[in-house]
Scaffold this motif. Sequence first.
Motif, mmCIF file in Angstrom:
data_model
loop_
_atom_site.group_PDB
_atom_site.id
_atom_site.type_symbol
_atom_site.label_atom_id
_atom_site.label_comp_id
_atom_site.label_asym_id
_atom_site.label_seq_id
_atom_site.Cartn_x
_atom_site.Cartn_y
_atom_site.Cartn_z
ATOM 1 N N ARG A 109 0.768 -1.280 0.010
ATOM 2 C CA ARG A 109 -0.039 0.026 -0.051
ATOM 3 C C ARG A 109 0.926 1.349 0.060
ATOM 4 O O ARG A 109 0.477 2.218 -0.639
ATOM 5 C CB ARG A 109 -0.869 0.011 1.371
ATOM 6 N N THR A 110 1.970 1.146 0.744
ATOM 7 C CA THR A 110 2.860 2.369 0.830
ATOM 8 C C THR A 110 3.839 2.460 -0.308
ATOM 9 O O THR A 110 4.393 3.289 -0.444
ATOM 10 C CB THR A 110 3.540 2.383 2.244
ATOM 11 N N GLY A 111 4.103 1.199 -0.955
ATOM 12 C CA GLY A 111 4.730 1.477 -1.947
ATOM 13 C C GLY A 111 6.349 1.071 -1.713
ATOM 14 O O GLY A 111 7.140 0.993 -2.524
ATOM 15 N N GLU A 112 6.490 0.700 -0.567
ATOM 16 C CA GLU A 112 7.918 0.232 -0.115
ATOM 17 C C GLU A 112 8.174 -1.097 -0.868
ATOM 18 O O GLU A 112 9.314 -1.378 -0.782
ATOM 19 C CB GLU A 112 7.839 0.007 1.468
ATOM 20 N N ASP A 113 7.261 -1.989 -1.290
ATOM 21 C CA ASP A 113 7.536 -3.152 -1.865
ATOM 22 C C ASP A 113 6.731 -3.501 -2.791
ATOM 23 O O ASP A 113 5.474 -2.881 -2.719
ATOM 24 C CB ASP A 113 7.451 -4.286 -0.846
ATOM 25 N N ARG A 114 6.679 -4.332 -3.914
ATOM 26 C CA ARG A 114 6.033 -4.742 -5.060
ATOM 27 C C ARG A 114 6.077 -6.133 -5.279
ATOM 28 O O ARG A 114 6.918 -6.908 -4.866
ATOM 29 C CB ARG A 114 6.485 -3.655 -6.266
ATOM 30 N N ILE A 115 5.113 -6.296 -6.358
ATOM 31 C CA ILE A 115 5.249 -7.971 -6.848
ATOM 32 C C ILE A 115 6.208 -7.814 -8.035
ATOM 33 O O ILE A 115 6.214 -7.053 -8.656
ATOM 34 C CB ILE A 115 3.722 -8.102 -7.283
ATOM 35 N N GLN A 116 6.971 -8.751 -7.906
ATOM 36 C CA GLN A 116 7.965 -8.865 -9.035
ATOM 37 C C GLN A 116 8.164 -10.495 -9.397
ATOM 38 O O GLN A 116 8.032 -11.334 -8.636
ATOM 39 C CB GLN A 116 9.351 -8.510 -8.522
ATOM 40 N N PHE A 117 8.501 -10.619 -10.668
ATOM 41 C CA PHE A 117 8.723 -12.034 -11.090
ATOM 42 C C PHE A 117 9.469 -11.649 -12.307
ATOM 43 O O PHE A 117 9.371 -10.807 -13.156
ATOM 44 C CB PHE A 117 7.433 -12.785 -11.445
ATOM 45 N N SER A 118 9.996 -12.988 -13.236
ATOM 46 C CA SER A 118 10.732 -13.047 -14.282
ATOM 47 C C SER A 118 10.097 -14.021 -15.137
ATOM 48 O O SER A 118 9.375 -14.918 -14.789
ATOM 49 C CB SER A 118 12.277 -13.602 -13.954
#
Length: 134
Positions: A109-118
């Motif tokens: 919600r705060t943008g400190e972490d995000r969804i990531q994949f390759s």
Amino acid sequence: MSAALALLSLGASVVPARAHPADMYAQSFALKLYPNEMQMVWQILPGPFLADAVWAAADLDQNGEVSEGEGLAWIAPFIDGLSVSVEGRGLPGDTARDLHWPAGVEVMRTGEDRIQFSLVFPVPQDAPDPLVLA
């Protein structure tokens, strides 16, 4: 009859759609090129208004955590809508690798972490040099 046409024309007026930046997805792509393959690193950051809804949709068993399987199920429609081609030829799709899902909805919600994949796509052996990516 003219009153009905007037009502129809009022209903057919164009109204611009707007979205607040906090109610959108921010996405970024990084493309890494290797001699025999391309790797795409995809990051998805739901805006603060969407983070809770994304979390609830991904947390299928509603235990407050998003498992790797739940995360893969949530990103599947993004991957299904993707097509990659080299020199006009479509490359076979790949399953997501290295999935990272934020530890909690608060940091998403705060943008400190995000969804990531390759995703990894093989480059055809007979592809010309240099390649044209599309």
